[in-house]
Scaffold this motif. Structure first.
Motif, PDB file in Angstrom:
ATOM      1  N   CYS A  10       0.775  -1.300  -0.056  1.00 53.25           N
ATOM      2  CA  CYS A  10       0.041   0.055  -0.142  1.00 53.25           C
ATOM      3  C   CYS A  10       0.898   1.336   0.022  1.00 53.25           C
ATOM      4  CB  CYS A  10      -0.971  -0.006   1.094  1.00 53.25           C
ATOM      5  SG  CYS A  10      -1.813   1.487   1.278  1.00 53.25           S
ATOM      6  N   GLU A  11       0.630   2.192  -1.032  1.00 48.71           N
ATOM      7  CA  GLU A  11       1.180   3.276  -1.027  1.00 48.71           C
ATOM      8  C   GLU A  11       0.499   4.534  -0.593  1.00 48.71           C
ATOM      9  OE1 GLU A  11       4.261   3.900  -2.678  1.00 48.71           O
ATOM     10  OE2 GLU A  11       4.462   1.537  -3.731  1.00 48.71           O
ATOM     11  N   GLY A  12      -0.868   4.417  -0.037  1.00 43.68           N
ATOM     12  CA  GLY A  12      -1.534   5.420   0.330  1.00 43.68           C
ATOM     13  C   GLY A  12      -2.228   6.450  -0.456  1.00 43.68           C
ATOM     14  N   TYR A  13      -2.350   5.742  -1.657  1.00 44.80           N
ATOM     15  CA  TYR A  13      -3.076   6.560  -2.612  1.00 44.80           C
ATOM     16  C   TYR A  13      -4.480   7.084  -2.331  1.00 44.80           C
ATOM     17  CZ  TYR A  13       0.868   5.062  -5.933  1.00 44.80           C
ATOM     18  OH  TYR A  13       1.983   5.063  -6.220  1.00 44.80           O
ATOM     19  N   GLY A  14      -5.064   6.151  -1.659  1.00 43.16           N
ATOM     20  CA  GLY A  14      -6.456   6.570  -1.156  1.00 43.16           C
ATOM     21  C   GLY A  14      -7.492   6.336  -2.137  1.00 43.16           C
ATOM     22  N   CYS A  16      -8.872   3.710  -3.048  1.00 40.02           N
ATOM     23  CA  CYS A  16      -9.849   2.683  -2.451  1.00 40.02           C
ATOM     24  C   CYS A  16     -10.859   3.399  -1.573  1.00 40.02           C
ATOM     25  CB  CYS A  16      -9.166   1.640  -1.895  1.00 40.02           C
ATOM     26  SG  CYS A  16      -8.075   2.268  -0.726  1.00 40.02           S
ATOM     27  N   CYS A  54      -7.260  -0.156  -6.675  1.00 37.48           N
ATOM     28  CA  CYS A  54      -5.874  -0.092  -6.321  1.00 37.48           C
ATOM     29  C   CYS A  54      -4.966  -0.254  -7.323  1.00 37.48           C
ATOM     30  CB  CYS A  54      -5.683  -0.922  -5.183  1.00 37.48           C
ATOM     31  SG  CYS A  54      -4.171  -0.868  -4.199  1.00 37.48           S
ATOM     32  N   VAL A  56      -1.612  -0.768  -6.966  1.00 39.55           N
ATOM     33  CA  VAL A  56      -0.654  -1.485  -6.461  1.00 39.55           C
ATOM     34  C   VAL A  56      -1.187  -3.205  -6.168  1.00 39.55           C
ATOM     35  CG1 VAL A  56       1.129   0.173  -6.136  1.00 39.55           C
ATOM     36  CG2 VAL A  56      -0.511  -0.432  -4.392  1.00 39.55           C
TER      37      VAL A  56
HETATM   38  S1  SF4 Z   1      -5.646   2.319  -3.359  1.00 43.19           S
HETATM   39 FE1  SF4 Z   1      -5.822   1.906  -0.916  1.00 43.19          FE
HETATM   40  S2  SF4 Z   1      -4.630   0.169  -0.664  1.00 43.19           S
HETATM   41 FE2  SF4 Z   1      -4.293   0.725  -2.917  1.00 43.19          FE
HETATM   42  S3  SF4 Z   1      -2.166   1.724  -2.366  1.00 43.19           S
HETATM   43 FE3  SF4 Z   1      -3.909   3.372  -2.299  1.00 43.19          FE
HETATM   44  S4  SF4 Z   1      -4.447   3.372  -0.108  1.00 43.19           S
HETATM   45 FE4  SF4 Z   1      -3.203   1.668  -0.377  1.00 43.19          FE
END
Ligand code: SF4
Length: 62
Positions: A10-14, A16, A54, A56
């Motif tokens: 998880c890269e914290g893109y958010g 999801c 997501c 990744v």
């Molecule tokens: S989409 Fe969600 S699970 Fe995937 S990297 Fe971003 S925060 Fe993490």
């Protein structure tokens, strides 16, 4: 249905959390927090779409 996260990926893109805000959120430090271990049946489609967005592949449902 259970939702789990691979914290190494998880890269914290958010993305999801934007897709399924009823199931997860980012905390103040940008760490993803899952709000339910067990996904309520009504939120199944939201959980699946969070997995799909997501970039990744850090989320899994099963
Ligand atoms: S989409 Fe969600 S699970 Fe995937 S990297 Fe971003 S925060 Fe993490």
């Amino acid at each position: 249905m259970k939702l789990s996260i691979d914290r190494e990926r998880c890269e914290g893109y958010g993305l999801c959390a934007e897709s399924a805000p009823e199931l997860m959120h980012l905390d103040d430090e940008g760490e993803l927090v899952l709000d339910h271990d067990e996904v309520p049946p009504s939120a199944g489609p939201a959980a699946e779409s969070a997995v799909r967005v997501c970039p990744v592949a850090a989320l899994k449902v099963g």
